[in-house]
Design a protein around this motif. Structure first.
Motif, PDB file in Angstrom:
ATOM      1  N   HIS A   1       0.786  -1.289   0.069  1.00  0.00           N
ATOM      2  CA  HIS A   1       0.019   0.066   0.014  1.00  0.00           C
ATOM      3  C   HIS A   1       0.910   1.289   0.086  1.00  0.00           C
ATOM      4  O   HIS A   1       0.521   2.226  -0.688  1.00  0.00           O
ATOM      5  CB  HIS A   1      -0.903  -0.068   1.256  1.00  0.00           C
ATOM      6  CG  HIS A   1      -1.939   1.092   1.217  1.00  0.00           C
ATOM      7  ND1 HIS A   1      -3.253   1.001   0.819  1.00  0.00           N
ATOM      8  CD2 HIS A   1      -1.619   2.606   1.637  1.00  0.00           C
ATOM      9  CE1 HIS A   1      -3.964   2.106   0.971  1.00  0.00           C
ATOM     10  NE2 HIS A   1      -2.864   3.025   1.510  1.00  0.00           N
TER      11      HIS A   1
ATOM     12  N   GLU B   1       1.197   4.272  -3.059  1.00  0.00           N
ATOM     13  CA  GLU B   1       1.163   5.645  -2.778  1.00  0.00           C
ATOM     14  C   GLU B   1       2.411   6.248  -3.020  1.00  0.00           C
ATOM     15  O   GLU B   1       2.173   7.409  -3.745  1.00  0.00           O
ATOM     16  CB  GLU B   1       0.829   5.880  -1.183  1.00  0.00           C
ATOM     17  CG  GLU B   1      -0.519   5.162  -0.995  1.00  0.00           C
ATOM     18  CD  GLU B   1      -1.292   5.739   0.284  1.00  0.00           C
ATOM     19  OE1 GLU B   1      -0.429   6.276   1.175  1.00  0.00           O
ATOM     20  OE2 GLU B   1      -2.459   5.578   0.459  1.00  0.00           O
TER      21      GLU B   1
ATOM     22  N   HIS C   1      -4.642   7.306  -2.201  1.00  0.00           N
ATOM     23  CA  HIS C   1      -4.991   6.403  -1.308  1.00  0.00           C
ATOM     24  C   HIS C   1      -6.054   5.229  -1.917  1.00  0.00           C
ATOM     25  O   HIS C   1      -5.858   4.108  -1.707  1.00  0.00           O
ATOM     26  CB  HIS C   1      -5.689   6.784   0.171  1.00  0.00           C
ATOM     27  CG  HIS C   1      -6.241   5.705   0.826  1.00  0.00           C
ATOM     28  ND1 HIS C   1      -5.485   4.969   1.489  1.00  0.00           N
ATOM     29  CD2 HIS C   1      -7.626   5.499   1.166  1.00  0.00           C
ATOM     30  CE1 HIS C   1      -6.295   4.176   2.391  1.00  0.00           C
ATOM     31  NE2 HIS C   1      -7.534   4.443   2.212  1.00  0.00           N
TER      32      HIS C   1
ATOM     33  N   HIS D   1      -3.620   9.196   5.913  1.00  0.00           N
ATOM     34  CA  HIS D   1      -3.518   9.135   4.557  1.00  0.00           C
ATOM     35  C   HIS D   1      -4.658   8.870   3.563  1.00  0.00           C
ATOM     36  O   HIS D   1      -4.819   8.925   2.457  1.00  0.00           O
ATOM     37  CB  HIS D   1      -2.487   7.929   4.496  1.00  0.00           C
ATOM     38  CG  HIS D   1      -3.100   6.582   4.696  1.00  0.00           C
ATOM     39  ND1 HIS D   1      -3.481   5.584   3.820  1.00  0.00           N
ATOM     40  CD2 HIS D   1      -3.516   6.182   5.939  1.00  0.00           C
ATOM     41  CE1 HIS D   1      -3.699   4.448   4.663  1.00  0.00           C
ATOM     42  NE2 HIS D   1      -3.773   4.799   5.792  1.00  0.00           N
TER      43      HIS D   1
HETATM   44 ZN   LIG Z   1      -3.387   4.993   2.045  1.00  0.00          ZN
END
Ligand SMILES: [Zn+2]
Length: 226
Positions: free
Chosen positions: A83, A87, A102, A167
């Motif tokens: 993840h 990003e 995100h 985030h």
């Molecule tokens: Zn995120």
């Protein structure tokens, strides 16, 4: 890990990691139901299932909440690594803004091969942090350690450097970005109202003041240089 877990299970483990990392203790089924947007009953079902796998991913006792086992923690860190790398890659290589990434990462984290993961890591120069200041677990799933304290706990009048911001919410990120409240920014806590804990924060580089509520203040972390 024996085989690749389903995206649904990966999301469970990731969410439990996030909840227990900030609270330190256990995640409740109600907390999980809220962040996953499903009913507490379905959470209980899944949590029971994941505490009976071999090896078990969760330690669960009725009414006492749930925590990750060693295997669960590794599985969670694996998906969190993907993840955060995604990003970072979208911002650095493809010119996305930090509020756009995100949603993409939520999808792509489940579709990434180990090869693509290590190629992206190498292309970025093995970064320790993503654009929001979250630590990226390395290839051995070790998280870089950082001393940090929540903005909501900073004494009034004190200076600090921003480490991380939450985030997920694009609106929050657009607001923080516009004000210059980003990882690395120097700030000073100007005031905190005693009745609702709302904070006035000065950004030194822009000489601008921002107003931050207590919930967001819990999610923004700082280094006080100590
Ligand atoms: Zn995120």
């Amino acid at each position: 890990m024996p085989e690749e877990l389903s995206p649904n299970i990966q999301d469970y483990l990731k969410r439990i990691f996030e909840i227990t990392a900030s609270s330190g203790g256990k995640a409740t089924t109600n907390q999980l139901a809220a962040v996953l947007g499903i009913s507490p009953a379905s959470v209980t079902n899944m949590v029971q299932k994941l505490s009976k796998t071999s090896p078990p991913y969760l330690a669960y006792q009725k009414h006492q909440g749930v925590s990750l086992t060693a295997a669960g923690r590794r599985a969670a860190l694996k998906i969190i690594r993907r993840h955060r790398l995604i990003e970072h890659y979208l911002v650095k290589a493809l010119g996305y803004t930090w509020d756009e990434v995100h949603k993409e990462a939520e999808i792509l984290e489940h579709a990434m091969s180990p090869t693509l993961e290590s190629r992206i890591d190498a292309a970025l120069g093995y970064p320790d942090f993503d654009p929001h200041g979250d630590p990226i677990p390395d290839a051995d799933l070790v998280l870089p350690e950082v001393e940090q304290t929540a903005l909501s706990r900073l004494p009034v009048g004190q200076f600090a450097v921003v480490i991380r911001v939450p985030h997920e919410d694009p609106q929050v990120l657009q607001y923080l970005g516009k004000c210059g409240l980003r990882p690395g920014a120097e700030i000073k806590l100007v005031a905190r109202t005693p009745y609702d804990q709302t904070m006035r924060v000065l950004i030194l580089s822009t000489d601008e003041e921002v107003v931050i509520g207590p919930t967001l203040g819990d999610q923004i972390t700082l280094s006080t240089g100590k």
